[in-house]
Write a protein that holds these residues in place. Structure first.
Motif, PDB file in Angstrom:
ATOM      1  N   GLU A   1       1.015  -1.665  -0.274  1.00  0.00           N
ATOM      2  CA  GLU A   1       0.529   0.140   0.043  1.00  0.00           C
ATOM      3  C   GLU A   1       1.145   1.459  -0.191  1.00  0.00           C
ATOM      4  OE1 GLU A   1      -3.258   0.722   2.826  1.00  0.00           O
ATOM      5  OE2 GLU A   1      -3.653  -1.984   2.259  1.00  0.00           O
TER       6      GLU A   1
ATOM      7  N   ASP B   1      -4.133  -0.227  -2.297  1.00  0.00           N
ATOM      8  CA  ASP B   1      -5.111  -0.211  -1.957  1.00  0.00           C
ATOM      9  C   ASP B   1      -6.151   0.658  -2.740  1.00  0.00           C
ATOM     10  OD1 ASP B   1      -5.686   2.735  -2.001  1.00  0.00           O
ATOM     11  OD2 ASP B   1      -3.926   2.815  -0.049  1.00  0.00           O
TER      12      ASP B   1
ATOM     13  N   ASN C   1      -5.552  -4.353  -1.609  1.00  0.00           N
ATOM     14  CA  ASN C   1      -6.406  -5.014  -0.716  1.00  0.00           C
ATOM     15  C   ASN C   1      -7.786  -4.213  -0.118  1.00  0.00           C
ATOM     16  OD1 ASN C   1      -4.277  -5.874   0.809  1.00  0.00           O
ATOM     17  ND2 ASN C   1      -3.034  -3.927   1.162  1.00  0.00           N
TER      18      ASN C   1
END
Length: 129
Positions: free
Chosen positions: A33, A72, A112
């Motif tokens: 991320e 993300d 994610n």
């Protein structure tokens, strides 16, 4: 690991090769991320991917372990409909080389999806044509 292949090889030896009979995981992620605006980290992700992949191959684990990066959902510009999905325009200089590398080594891009759980809870009210 981004700084040198030797660092990546030593890390692989210590954390993967010495435990290869116990490996259950199939992926090593580098740069979990990392945001494109974080220039301190973004400049390390691609070299880290390259060095970790090279060390996986060097230690003979390329049939057992792959390297990837997890992003993300804030990097996603358009996510629906899925076939038309794109990254935000400002993330392209960061993501394009990473995606190109992952394509070259036939590895997935990991996403994610915590925010997706809120979205999926609204799926009942979504009209799909």
């Amino acid at each position: 690991m981004a700084s040198s292949r030797e660092n990546a090889r030593e890390w692989m030896k210590r954390n993967v090769r010495n435990h290869s009979s116990d490996i259950i995981s199939h992926y090593i992620t580098t740069g979990n991320e990392v945001k494109p605006l974080d220039t301190t980290l973004t400049r390390l992700v691609h070299p880290g991917l390259t060095n970790v992949h090279e060390s996986i191959v060097f230690h003979g684990h390329n049939d057992q372990v792959e390297v990837s990066v997890a992003v993300d959902t804030t990097l996603i510009g358009l996510s629906f409909p899925t076939p038309q999905g794109t990254f935000n325009g400002d993330t392209r200089p960061y993501m394009d080389p990473i995606i190109g590398f992952l394509v070259d080594i036939n590895a997935p891009l990991l996403l994610n999806i915590y925010r997706y759980f809120r979205y999926i809870s609204l799926i009942i009210s979504m009209v799909i044509n």
